[in-house]
Design a protein around this motif. Structure first.
Motif, PDB file in Angstrom:
ATOM      1  N   MET A 258       0.821  -1.209   0.000  1.00 21.04           N
ATOM      2  CA  MET A 258       0.000   0.000   0.000  1.00 21.04           C
ATOM      3  C   MET A 258       0.855   1.260   0.000  1.00 21.04           C
ATOM      4  O   MET A 258       0.655   2.177  -0.804  1.00 21.04           O
ATOM      5  CB  MET A 258      -0.932  -0.028   1.216  1.00 21.04           C
ATOM      6  CG  MET A 258      -1.863   1.173   1.340  1.00 21.04           C
ATOM      7  SD  MET A 258      -1.247   2.473   2.465  1.00 21.04           S
ATOM      8  CE  MET A 258      -1.528   1.709   4.057  1.00 21.04           C
ATOM      9  N   PHE A 259       1.856   1.288   0.893  1.00 21.09           N
ATOM     10  CA  PHE A 259       2.720   2.466   0.963  1.00 21.09           C
ATOM     11  C   PHE A 259       3.619   2.598  -0.268  1.00 21.09           C
ATOM     12  O   PHE A 259       3.986   3.704  -0.653  1.00 21.09           O
ATOM     13  CB  PHE A 259       3.550   2.450   2.253  1.00 21.09           C
ATOM     14  CG  PHE A 259       2.795   2.954   3.450  1.00 21.09           C
ATOM     15  CD1 PHE A 259       2.512   4.297   3.587  1.00 21.09           C
ATOM     16  CD2 PHE A 259       2.345   2.086   4.418  1.00 21.09           C
ATOM     17  CE1 PHE A 259       1.796   4.781   4.672  1.00 21.09           C
ATOM     18  CE2 PHE A 259       1.622   2.542   5.514  1.00 21.09           C
ATOM     19  CZ  PHE A 259       1.348   3.898   5.640  1.00 21.09           C
ATOM     20  N   THR A 260       3.953   1.501  -0.903  1.00 18.95           N
ATOM     21  CA  THR A 260       4.726   1.558  -2.150  1.00 18.95           C
ATOM     22  C   THR A 260       3.928   2.288  -3.230  1.00 18.95           C
ATOM     23  O   THR A 260       4.475   3.119  -3.973  1.00 18.95           O
ATOM     24  CB  THR A 260       5.095   0.143  -2.623  1.00 18.95           C
ATOM     25  OG1 THR A 260       5.935  -0.470  -1.640  1.00 18.95           O
ATOM     26  CG2 THR A 260       5.836   0.192  -3.960  1.00 18.95           C
ATOM     27  N   ILE A 261       2.649   2.009  -3.307  1.00 14.75           N
ATOM     28  CA  ILE A 261       1.789   2.703  -4.271  1.00 14.75           C
ATOM     29  C   ILE A 261       1.706   4.195  -3.930  1.00 14.75           C
ATOM     30  O   ILE A 261       1.839   5.060  -4.810  1.00 14.75           O
ATOM     31  CB  ILE A 261       0.386   2.071  -4.298  1.00 14.75           C
ATOM     32  CG1 ILE A 261       0.448   0.698  -4.980  1.00 14.75           C
ATOM     33  CG2 ILE A 261      -0.618   2.975  -5.017  1.00 14.75           C
ATOM     34  CD1 ILE A 261      -0.864  -0.071  -4.970  1.00 14.75           C
ATOM     35  N   LEU A 262       1.521   4.519  -2.670  1.00 18.18           N
ATOM     36  CA  LEU A 262       1.418   5.929  -2.268  1.00 18.18           C
ATOM     37  C   LEU A 262       2.703   6.691  -2.589  1.00 18.18           C
ATOM     38  O   LEU A 262       2.662   7.844  -3.051  1.00 18.18           O
ATOM     39  CB  LEU A 262       1.097   6.037  -0.773  1.00 18.18           C
ATOM     40  CG  LEU A 262      -0.223   5.429  -0.296  1.00 18.18           C
ATOM     41  CD1 LEU A 262      -0.431   5.704   1.188  1.00 18.18           C
ATOM     42  CD2 LEU A 262      -1.396   5.960  -1.102  1.00 18.18           C
ATOM     43  N   LYS A 263       3.848   6.048  -2.374  1.00 17.89           N
ATOM     44  CA  LYS A 263       5.129   6.712  -2.622  1.00 17.89           C
ATOM     45  C   LYS A 263       5.440   6.858  -4.110  1.00 17.89           C
ATOM     46  O   LYS A 263       6.375   7.561  -4.476  1.00 17.89           O
ATOM     47  CB  LYS A 263       6.256   5.946  -1.913  1.00 17.89           C
ATOM     48  CG  LYS A 263       6.205   6.104  -0.399  1.00 17.89           C
ATOM     49  CD  LYS A 263       7.233   5.221   0.295  1.00 17.89           C
ATOM     50  CE  LYS A 263       7.120   5.349   1.799  1.00 17.89           C
ATOM     51  NZ  LYS A 263       8.035   4.439   2.525  1.00 17.89           N
ATOM     52  N   SER A 264       4.662   6.200  -4.963  1.00 17.91           N
ATOM     53  CA  SER A 264       4.861   6.381  -6.405  1.00 17.91           C
ATOM     54  C   SER A 264       4.312   7.731  -6.872  1.00 17.91           C
ATOM     55  O   SER A 264       4.605   8.176  -7.981  1.00 17.91           O
ATOM     56  CB  SER A 264       4.183   5.244  -7.175  1.00 17.91           C
ATOM     57  OG  SER A 264       2.766   5.352  -7.125  1.00 17.91           O
ATOM     58  N   TYR A 265       3.534   8.402  -6.020  1.00 18.78           N
ATOM     59  CA  TYR A 265       2.985   9.711  -6.361  1.00 18.78           C
ATOM     60  C   TYR A 265       3.845  10.851  -5.825  1.00 18.78           C
ATOM     61  O   TYR A 265       4.006  11.874  -6.478  1.00 18.78           O
ATOM     62  CB  TYR A 265       1.561   9.844  -5.806  1.00 18.78           C
ATOM     63  CG  TYR A 265       0.574   8.923  -6.473  1.00 18.78           C
ATOM     64  CD1 TYR A 265      -0.105   9.309  -7.623  1.00 18.78           C
ATOM     65  CD2 TYR A 265       0.328   7.640  -5.968  1.00 18.78           C
ATOM     66  CE1 TYR A 265      -1.009   8.455  -8.251  1.00 18.78           C
ATOM     67  CE2 TYR A 265      -0.574   6.787  -6.579  1.00 18.78           C
ATOM     68  CZ  TYR A 265      -1.235   7.194  -7.721  1.00 18.78           C
ATOM     69  OH  TYR A 265      -2.111   6.341  -8.342  1.00 18.78           O
ATOM     70  N   THR A 266       4.364  10.684  -4.612  1.00 22.12           N
ATOM     71  CA  THR A 266       5.174  11.726  -3.990  1.00 22.12           C
ATOM     72  C   THR A 266       6.033  11.100  -2.894  1.00 22.12           C
ATOM     73  O   THR A 266       5.661  10.075  -2.314  1.00 22.12           O
ATOM     74  CB  THR A 266       4.289  12.828  -3.370  1.00 22.12           C
ATOM     75  OG1 THR A 266       5.107  13.751  -2.640  1.00 22.12           O
ATOM     76  CG2 THR A 266       3.261  12.252  -2.414  1.00 22.12           C
TER      77      THR A 266
END
Length: 410
Positions: A90-98
């Motif tokens: 989940m956090f890997t996906i979030l960090k792909s934005y910023t």
């Protein structure tokens, strides 16, 4: 003109139950709950699916009561490795934005998207994130959008599951002031009770008071509460802040009610050892020791004591915890006991305070310190240094809770 911030709060819906349903599609659409082993009296629901909630089941409900309300409820033991892996994804996906992602716990976090999107496109970005989490991980979430962390967190709670809510500062009087004080994030039961004693029962009641009045009543906490009542929150989204340990604790639920002082002491010994191990693995000590009782009728009692110098040794924690037990236990049957050390600091960075008990030790060190200074003056500041302990990677035992433990993966 300074651009208004755009902060997202991502809150995964019924996270543990949703992970189980994602991994086993036969559980979808069914009333599912995660709980400990009822035979060991750890029969409390950690979380439950929305299907279970529709039947009147809720988190922290005893298993026996949940089964009475919902006989078809499927009970599953927690599987932390599954949840840890899902959180990391989940956090890997979030960090792909910023890179401005601040994990708060295993299933929630803040994003500062100010630099990558304007206000008009914020909802579209939130929809994209929500869609990716659902399509790639099969996990639902709610997202709050606001100019600061407090309002974003508040907004994400307004529409569940799979909600996206925008909350602007100008909407605070209309949206929040009518709510009970305990609906404000950061206000617990005891704080709400204290506010009620001073005729503040809603968030609007707080807003109508003077900031100084709240400060006199509750110190810095009072100031923050008053500011939040107007939607004010200056905290930055800080990717590193969640790693700052504020307290280290451990608690245990007994298979049977504890009714003898000796039984409490036996548990204190175990808990003190765990807390000491966790503190020392992080080079920490703390100046406040707290114990927690949960009685057989679910009453929570906490008592604490503060010290001039920090505690970290098992024998010190154990000794002081036992003193608190002797002083404050009223012989009610106990089902849970907890020990925590707070106001922690890094022992390598904090100078021990001189006292009547340790001045002799410092006096003996004086000739050594003078010799060190002479060597530094002659050969340079870096010629001799204090021994440094190599920092160990945290493991499960060195963390305060599972909710923080997952952060080692990031």
């Amino acid at each position: 003109m300074v651009k208004a911030k755009i902060i997202f709060h991502i809150d995964m819906n019924c996270f543990y139950a949703s992970v189980e349903q994602a991994l086993d599609p036969t559980l979808k659409g069914k009333a599912v709950a995660i709980a400990g082993n009822p035979k060991e009296r750890r029969g409390i629901l950690v979380t439950c699916s929305y299907e279970a909630r529709a039947k009147g089941v809720y988190t922290t409900m005893p298993v026996w009561e949940a089964k009475r309300k919902c006989p078809e409820l499927l009970l599953l033991p927690p599987n932390f490795e599954k949840y840890r892996a899902a959180s990391k994804a989940m956090f890997t996906i979030l960090k792909s934005y910023t890179n401005l992602v601040e994990p708060v716990s295993i299933d929630e976090g803040y994003l500062d998207v100010t630099s990558i999107v304007n206000g008009a496109d914020a909802i579209q970005l939130a929809e994209n994130i929500q869609k990716r989490l659902l399509e790639e991980l099969d996990l639902p979430c709610s997202i709050g959008i606001a100019p600061n962390k407090f309002l974003a967190k508040t907004a994400s709670d307004m529409k569940k599951p799979m909600g996206i809510t925008v909350l602007r500062k100008r909407q605070v009087p209309e949206m929040l002031w009518h709510l009970p004080t305990q609906e404000m994030h950061g206000i617990g039961e005891s704080t709400a009770k204290k506010l009620a004693e001073h005729n503040m029962k809603t968030i609007g009641d707080i807003a109508k008071r003077n900031e100084k009045e709240l400060e006199q009543l509750m110190g810095k906490v009072g100031i923050r509460i008053w500011q939040k009542s107007y939607g004010i929150d200056e905290r930055e989204v800080d990717p590193e802040s969640v790693y700052d340990t504020k307290s280290v604790g451990s608690s245990m639920t007994s298979p049977k009610d504890l009714v003898e002082l000796r039984e409490l002491f036996d548990m204190i010994q175990v808990l003190s050892g765990k807390v000491s191990s966790r503190l020392r693995s992080k080079n920490l000590a703390g100046t406040t020791l707290q114990i927690q009782f949960r009685t057989a009728d679910w009453k929570n009692i906490t008592r604490s004591i503060s010290f001039k110098n920090g505690l970290s040794a098992k024998e010190d924690i154990e000794r002081e915890a036992m003193k608190l037990v002797r002083k404050h236990w009223n012989e009610e049957p106990i089902r849970l006991l907890g020990v925590a050390v707070s106001h922690v600091f890094n022992v390598k960075e904090e100078a021990e305070q001189l006292s009547i008990f340790n001045y002799e030790k410092h006096a003996k060190e004086e000739p050594v310190l003078k010799l060190v200074e002479q060597i530094k003056r002659k050969y340079g500041e870096t010629s001799i240094q204090k021994g440094m302990k190599v920092k160990r990677k945290s493991n499960f035992e060195s963390t305060t809770s599972f909710s923080k433990d997952f952060l080692d993966d990031h």
